[in-house]
Design a protein around this motif. Structure first.
Motif, PDB file in Angstrom:
ATOM      1  N   ALA A  24       0.831  -1.215   0.000  1.00  0.00           N
ATOM      2  CA  ALA A  24       0.000   0.000   0.000  1.00  0.00           C
ATOM      3  C   ALA A  24       0.859   1.256   0.000  1.00  0.00           C
ATOM      4  O   ALA A  24       0.505   2.267  -0.621  1.00  0.00           O
ATOM      5  CB  ALA A  24      -0.931  -0.014   1.203  1.00  0.00           C
ATOM      6  N   GLU A  25       2.006   1.201   0.683  1.00  0.00           N
ATOM      7  CA  GLU A  25       2.901   2.357   0.717  1.00  0.00           C
ATOM      8  C   GLU A  25       3.566   2.589  -0.635  1.00  0.00           C
ATOM      9  O   GLU A  25       3.731   3.735  -1.069  1.00  0.00           O
ATOM     10  CB  GLU A  25       3.991   2.136   1.783  1.00  0.00           C
ATOM     11  CG  GLU A  25       3.459   2.149   3.210  1.00  0.00           C
ATOM     12  CD  GLU A  25       4.502   1.714   4.217  1.00  0.00           C
ATOM     13  OE1 GLU A  25       5.605   1.278   3.788  1.00  0.00           O
ATOM     14  OE2 GLU A  25       4.226   1.787   5.434  1.00  0.00           O
ATOM     15  N   ARG A  26       3.937   1.505  -1.308  1.00  0.00           N
ATOM     16  CA  ARG A  26       4.672   1.638  -2.573  1.00  0.00           C
ATOM     17  C   ARG A  26       3.758   1.777  -3.785  1.00  0.00           C
ATOM     18  O   ARG A  26       4.147   2.366  -4.794  1.00  0.00           O
ATOM     19  CB  ARG A  26       5.588   0.422  -2.765  1.00  0.00           C
ATOM     20  CG  ARG A  26       6.669   0.303  -1.721  1.00  0.00           C
ATOM     21  CD  ARG A  26       7.659  -0.778  -2.097  1.00  0.00           C
ATOM     22  NE  ARG A  26       8.602  -1.024  -1.015  1.00  0.00           N
ATOM     23  CZ  ARG A  26       9.576  -1.940  -1.072  1.00  0.00           C
ATOM     24  NH1 ARG A  26       9.704  -2.691  -2.168  1.00  0.00           N
ATOM     25  NH2 ARG A  26      10.399  -2.106  -0.047  1.00  0.00           N
ATOM     26  N   HIS A  27       2.557   1.189  -3.705  1.00  0.00           N
ATOM     27  CA  HIS A  27       1.645   1.201  -4.849  1.00  0.00           C
ATOM     28  C   HIS A  27       0.245   1.636  -4.405  1.00  0.00           C
ATOM     29  O   HIS A  27      -0.707   0.850  -4.470  1.00  0.00           O
ATOM     30  CB  HIS A  27       1.585  -0.190  -5.493  1.00  0.00           C
ATOM     31  CG  HIS A  27       2.925  -0.717  -5.898  1.00  0.00           C
ATOM     32  ND1 HIS A  27       3.575  -0.301  -7.032  1.00  0.00           N
ATOM     33  CD2 HIS A  27       3.748  -1.630  -5.305  1.00  0.00           C
ATOM     34  CE1 HIS A  27       4.739  -0.934  -7.134  1.00  0.00           C
ATOM     35  NE2 HIS A  27       4.874  -1.742  -6.099  1.00  0.00           N
ATOM     36  N   PRO A  28       0.110   2.866  -3.948  1.00  0.00           N
ATOM     37  CA  PRO A  28      -1.191   3.314  -3.427  1.00  0.00           C
ATOM     38  C   PRO A  28      -2.312   3.287  -4.457  1.00  0.00           C
ATOM     39  O   PRO A  28      -3.489   3.216  -4.090  1.00  0.00           O
ATOM     40  CB  PRO A  28      -0.901   4.755  -2.957  1.00  0.00           C
ATOM     41  CG  PRO A  28       0.310   5.174  -3.727  1.00  0.00           C
ATOM     42  CD  PRO A  28       1.133   3.930  -3.884  1.00  0.00           C
ATOM     43  N   GLY A  29      -1.966   3.324  -5.745  1.00  0.00           N
ATOM     44  CA  GLY A  29      -3.000   3.309  -6.779  1.00  0.00           C
ATOM     45  C   GLY A  29      -3.353   1.929  -7.288  1.00  0.00           C
ATOM     46  O   GLY A  29      -4.200   1.792  -8.172  1.00  0.00           O
ATOM     47  N   VAL A  30      -2.705   0.903  -6.736  1.00  0.00           N
ATOM     48  CA  VAL A  30      -2.954  -0.470  -7.195  1.00  0.00           C
ATOM     49  C   VAL A  30      -3.447  -1.301  -6.009  1.00  0.00           C
ATOM     50  O   VAL A  30      -2.652  -1.655  -5.142  1.00  0.00           O
ATOM     51  CB  VAL A  30      -1.677  -1.104  -7.787  1.00  0.00           C
ATOM     52  CG1 VAL A  30      -1.977  -2.507  -8.312  1.00  0.00           C
ATOM     53  CG2 VAL A  30      -1.101  -0.233  -8.888  1.00  0.00           C
ATOM     54  N   PRO A  31      -4.728  -1.607  -5.937  1.00  0.00           N
ATOM     55  CA  PRO A  31      -5.254  -2.370  -4.796  1.00  0.00           C
ATOM     56  C   PRO A  31      -4.649  -3.769  -4.702  1.00  0.00           C
ATOM     57  O   PRO A  31      -4.446  -4.435  -5.727  1.00  0.00           O
ATOM     58  CB  PRO A  31      -6.753  -2.451  -5.082  1.00  0.00           C
ATOM     59  CG  PRO A  31      -7.028  -1.387  -6.094  1.00  0.00           C
ATOM     60  CD  PRO A  31      -5.781  -1.253  -6.906  1.00  0.00           C
ATOM     61  N   LEU A  32      -4.359  -4.190  -3.480  1.00  0.00           N
ATOM     62  CA  LEU A  32      -3.968  -5.570  -3.209  1.00  0.00           C
ATOM     63  C   LEU A  32      -5.173  -6.251  -2.576  1.00  0.00           C
ATOM     64  O   LEU A  32      -5.552  -5.939  -1.448  1.00  0.00           O
ATOM     65  CB  LEU A  32      -2.771  -5.628  -2.264  1.00  0.00           C
ATOM     66  CG  LEU A  32      -2.302  -7.038  -1.882  1.00  0.00           C
ATOM     67  CD1 LEU A  32      -1.762  -7.785  -3.090  1.00  0.00           C
ATOM     68  CD2 LEU A  32      -1.247  -6.979  -0.777  1.00  0.00           C
ATOM     69  N   GLN A  33      -5.799  -7.150  -3.328  1.00  0.00           N
ATOM     70  CA  GLN A  33      -6.975  -7.861  -2.825  1.00  0.00           C
ATOM     71  C   GLN A  33      -6.514  -9.082  -2.036  1.00  0.00           C
ATOM     72  O   GLN A  33      -5.728  -9.883  -2.541  1.00  0.00           O
ATOM     73  CB  GLN A  33      -7.861  -8.309  -3.999  1.00  0.00           C
ATOM     74  CG  GLN A  33      -8.193  -7.215  -4.995  1.00  0.00           C
ATOM     75  CD  GLN A  33      -9.138  -6.173  -4.428  1.00  0.00           C
ATOM     76  OE1 GLN A  33      -9.779  -6.403  -3.407  1.00  0.00           O
ATOM     77  NE2 GLN A  33      -9.239  -5.034  -5.100  1.00  0.00           N
ATOM     78  N   LEU A  34      -6.999  -9.233  -0.809  1.00  0.00           N
ATOM     79  CA  LEU A  34      -6.660 -10.387   0.020  1.00  0.00           C
ATOM     80  C   LEU A  34      -7.794 -11.402  -0.044  1.00  0.00           C
ATOM     81  O   LEU A  34      -8.962 -11.045   0.093  1.00  0.00           O
ATOM     82  CB  LEU A  34      -6.417  -9.960   1.468  1.00  0.00           C
ATOM     83  CG  LEU A  34      -5.256  -8.986   1.682  1.00  0.00           C
ATOM     84  CD1 LEU A  34      -5.124  -8.650   3.164  1.00  0.00           C
ATOM     85  CD2 LEU A  34      -3.958  -9.564   1.149  1.00  0.00           C
ATOM     86  N   CYS A  35      -7.432 -12.663  -0.252  1.00  0.00           N
ATOM     87  CA  CYS A  35      -8.427 -13.722  -0.439  1.00  0.00           C
ATOM     88  C   CYS A  35      -8.098 -14.894   0.488  1.00  0.00           C
ATOM     89  O   CYS A  35      -7.062 -15.544   0.326  1.00  0.00           O
ATOM     90  CB  CYS A  35      -8.421 -14.179  -1.904  1.00  0.00           C
ATOM     91  SG  CYS A  35      -9.581 -15.506  -2.277  1.00  0.00           S
ATOM     92  N   ALA A  36      -8.961 -15.152   1.467  1.00  0.00           N
ATOM     93  CA  ALA A  36      -8.765 -16.280   2.376  1.00  0.00           C
ATOM     94  C   ALA A  36      -9.044 -17.587   1.643  1.00  0.00           C
ATOM     95  O   ALA A  36     -10.029 -17.712   0.925  1.00  0.00           O
ATOM     96  CB  ALA A  36      -9.689 -16.148   3.580  1.00  0.00           C
ATOM     97  N   LEU A  37      -8.145 -18.565   1.830  1.00  0.00           N
ATOM     98  CA  LEU A  37      -8.259 -19.849   1.142  1.00  0.00           C
ATOM     99  C   LEU A  37      -8.123 -20.997   2.138  1.00  0.00           C
ATOM    100  O   LEU A  37      -7.364 -20.894   3.105  1.00  0.00           O
ATOM    101  CB  LEU A  37      -7.146 -19.994   0.095  1.00  0.00           C
ATOM    102  CG  LEU A  37      -7.060 -18.954  -1.022  1.00  0.00           C
ATOM    103  CD1 LEU A  37      -5.742 -19.114  -1.773  1.00  0.00           C
ATOM    104  CD2 LEU A  37      -8.238 -19.091  -1.980  1.00  0.00           C
TER     105      LEU A  37
END
Length: 237
Positions: A24-37
């Motif tokens: 989030a700090e390095r790529h604020p414009g690119v969401p990281l979606q977290l997916c529980a598996l």
């Protein structure tokens, strides 16, 4: 075309928070979606593209995946707080001999000839098994992170000194990687912001002469007089 988001899968007990924060700090414009598996589904979720990359447990069917080993978890026994095994801070496998042990269908500890007497009933999930431990049906052997994840006030756990550890790895599809996957791999490997994959490789070692010249250049830049070169440096302009 560069994708506009990255999906990171993680198994129960996995801890993606640190890397998600750095992302989030390095790529604020690119969401990281977290997916529980579920642990059993993590590798296939990467293979079929449900997630781009995943924190998963080993061993397992990781065909078609490239893996980066991350860490090894301590294996523990979960028991009621008043159980005799809580008398020590750490137990041995032999301490479980004769003890009823619950083995859920999503069991993740790879331990051949594990100690204890396996209870006939196999609960669907580790979370279900925790409830049965609280009911006094037996002990449960899990990675320490799962014992913490499903913590209850009436239960505790003890490390098993001679049990096999539980490996966790980062998995992604084999072959050339999309730019965002490479970026995430770089974060996991500790690359600095702005560095490329190629730049992360160790620099070639400098010769003694190159080191001397570099020191002289640094002194000159600082306004200091460089030392006169020795005999081996005769002929310099």
């Amino acid at each position: 075309m560069t994708p506009q988001s990255l999906t990171l899968g993680y198994v129960p007990g996995g801890t993606p928070a640190k890397w998600a924060r750095i992302w989030a700090e390095r790529h604020p414009g690119v969401p990281l979606q977290l997916c529980a598996l579920a642990a059993a589904d993590a590798a296939s979720a990467v293979r079929d593209g449900t997630v781009d990359i995943a924190l998963l447990r080993l061993p397992g069917d990781t065909s078609g995946l490239a893996l980066i080993p991350l860490y090894e978890e301590t294996t523990v026994a979960v028991v009621p707080t008043d159980h005799i095994l809580t008398a020590a801070d750490e137990i041995a496998a032999a301490d479980l001999d004769g003890e009823p042990v619950l083995v859920p269908l999503d069991h993740v500890v790879d331990w051949a000839n594990a100690p204890g007497v396996v209870v006939d009933h196999r609960p669907e999930t580790t979370k279900d098994a925790i409830e049965l431990v609280a009911a006094g049906m037996g002990a449960l052997v899990v990675p320490q992170s799962l014992a913490r994840l499903y913590h209850r006030k009436d239960l505790t756990y003890r490390p098993i000194a001679d049990a096999p550890s539980c490996p966790v790895a980062l998995g992604f599809r084999e072959g050339p990687q999309p730019e965002l996957v490479e970026e995430f791999i770089g974060i996991v490997r500790g690359r600095k912001p702005g560095s490329s994959r190629g730049q992360s490789q160790p620099a070639p070692k400098r010769t003694a002469r190159e080191k001397t010249l570099a020191k002289q250049a640094a002194r000159a830049a600082a306004g200091k007089v460089a030392r006169k070169p020795g005999p081996a440096k005769r002929g310099r302009r």
